[in-house]
Design a protein around this motif. Sequence first.
Motif, PDB file in Angstrom:
ATOM      1  N   MET A  30     -12.896  -5.856 -82.373  1.00  0.00           N
ATOM      2  CA  MET A  30     -13.851  -4.906 -81.802  1.00  0.00           C
ATOM      3  C   MET A  30     -14.776  -4.350 -82.874  1.00  0.00           C
ATOM      4  O   MET A  30     -15.992  -4.213 -82.666  1.00  0.00           O
ATOM      5  CB  MET A  30     -13.097  -3.771 -81.106  1.00  0.00           C
ATOM      6  CG  MET A  30     -12.358  -4.182 -79.840  1.00  0.00           C
ATOM      7  SD  MET A  30     -11.386  -2.823 -79.152  1.00  0.00           S
ATOM      8  CE  MET A  30     -12.667  -1.613 -78.871  1.00  0.00           C
ATOM      9  N   GLY A 216     -10.402   3.670 -77.908  1.00  0.00           N
ATOM     10  CA  GLY A 216      -9.869   2.381 -77.476  1.00  0.00           C
ATOM     11  C   GLY A 216      -8.454   2.155 -77.962  1.00  0.00           C
ATOM     12  O   GLY A 216      -7.610   1.611 -77.237  1.00  0.00           O
ATOM     13  N   PHE A 220      -5.445   1.629 -75.645  1.00  0.00           N
ATOM     14  CA  PHE A 220      -4.923   0.261 -75.679  1.00  0.00           C
ATOM     15  C   PHE A 220      -3.429   0.214 -75.978  1.00  0.00           C
ATOM     16  O   PHE A 220      -2.731  -0.707 -75.532  1.00  0.00           O
ATOM     17  CB  PHE A 220      -5.693  -0.541 -76.728  1.00  0.00           C
ATOM     18  CG  PHE A 220      -5.378  -2.006 -76.723  1.00  0.00           C
ATOM     19  CD1 PHE A 220      -5.597  -2.780 -75.599  1.00  0.00           C
ATOM     20  CD2 PHE A 220      -4.866  -2.623 -77.847  1.00  0.00           C
ATOM     21  CE1 PHE A 220      -5.319  -4.120 -75.593  1.00  0.00           C
ATOM     22  CE2 PHE A 220      -4.571  -3.970 -77.855  1.00  0.00           C
ATOM     23  CZ  PHE A 220      -4.802  -4.722 -76.721  1.00  0.00           C
TER      24      PHE A 220
END
Length: 510
Positions: A30, A216, A220
């Motif tokens: 990412m 995230g 996640f």
Amino acid sequence: MKALIKKITRTIPKTNSLRFQLLSRSLLLMAGLLVIIGFFQYIFMQEFIYQNKVISVQNQVLAIHPDVWERLAGDYVNELPEIIPDIKAGEEFGDKPPGNGRNKAPFFFLQDSTIAFYDLKGNFSVFSDSSADGVLPTKLDEKDYENATRSKPNLNYKVIDQASGHEKLIVLQPIRSRDQLVGVVQVSINTKPLRDILTRQLLTFLLISFLALIGGMLAFIPVLRKTLVPLSKMVDTVEQIDAGNLAERLPVDQGQVEIDRLADSFNGMLERLETSFDAEKEAKEQMRRFVADASHELRTPLTSIHGFLEVLLRGAMNQPDKLHRSLTSMYTESERMKKLVQDLLLLAKLDRSPNIQLAEGELDEIIKGMAPQLRLLAGNRKVTLKLASHLKCCFDEDKMKQVILNLFHNAVQHTDPEKGDIQIALEKVSAGVELTVRDNGSGIPAEHLPKLFDRFYRSDSSRTRKYGGAGLGLAITKSLVEHHCGTIGVESLAEEGTVFYVWLPQSCEE
């Protein structure tokens, strides 16, 4: 912030775990994507901001009537010889433009910019200087102005680095009056304000990207933990299996195709391992029973022979009747022991590498040839042959004779010497022939049938021992039939009789 850091620290898994590797690699991916996006965003934003600035400048230039530009340029050129008569051709201006031409510029405001005009005669006139660095605009090559005048309406601009170290955005806009080209207006703009905008945009993007990575990661981690639940269950199950519980099985319906396939394959492997372990355990048990039974069977005749020898040594050898009985008994026991050893050697040979030569032949002719021998073994028992003619199958003649003799001898042992009735039938069945040996003897209890073909197994030990049997005949028979690619089965009812079925393939390729 400290609480957030502690929360992140608690939720991050160990560095050597699969969860941490998936998380770290996902975040790296990412981050890499965000860097690439940021790079291209910077390039595209720079192009976008520059083009918007160029369009704004060109629109402002075009908003001024062409006659104004033509008049300003004419006035500037007329005043120039009076102001600096001593300037040499090609010599650059100083820090400020000569004359008052620049004071005649129109109402045209561009912060931190300079305006110049290039006419058809090659004159380069500076109208205004609003740049913070005070550096006069740079005259471009003649080709740049020619390209600007020849090109269709377009964004004509260049970005150049000046000797002072400042970057300038040069905007060129051709001026036409009554479809006649008058010249080219050149606007020089310092790019620092534009780059400041780009820098702020980039910093904003980086901050948002960093917050997105943290968010995230926090989002996640629980998703990843839930995704890896099936794998964690597999690990727990495998630990139980490793502890010795081979009956444990992995769940195969967890909603993940790869995990389910792995679990199914692992369960199949466990079943084969469990079967192998059970078979090995059974083989060891059979070997133990085999050794015990073989030792027992060999010990019995040896004990008898040893006893008779002791009797003879004590003086019985001088008594003819006792000597004859002892020698007869010793001979019988030695024959029994010889038969047992021969059977054991035959079984070992069949287990290792049997020498069986299969060939196509007529089995009914073999049985007809054995009929006198079978009737002699039967004694007063009735023997009936029901043989279909010309039935061909694949067999080894010597080994097949042994199969028939073993089954027939078993029938003789279990039938009455006077009322016994033994039938041997041979008929064609699907893709082969079937040999049937039927008797009307005492029969075999149902609980003994599953173990009837085991080695040293005897349903009636007293009867078999009476006739010298050791429980190896049917085991040898089954092994011989299987080496013929055939099958053997048995049906029996107590006090009604027993039937043995032997199927042999018609072709040697079966």
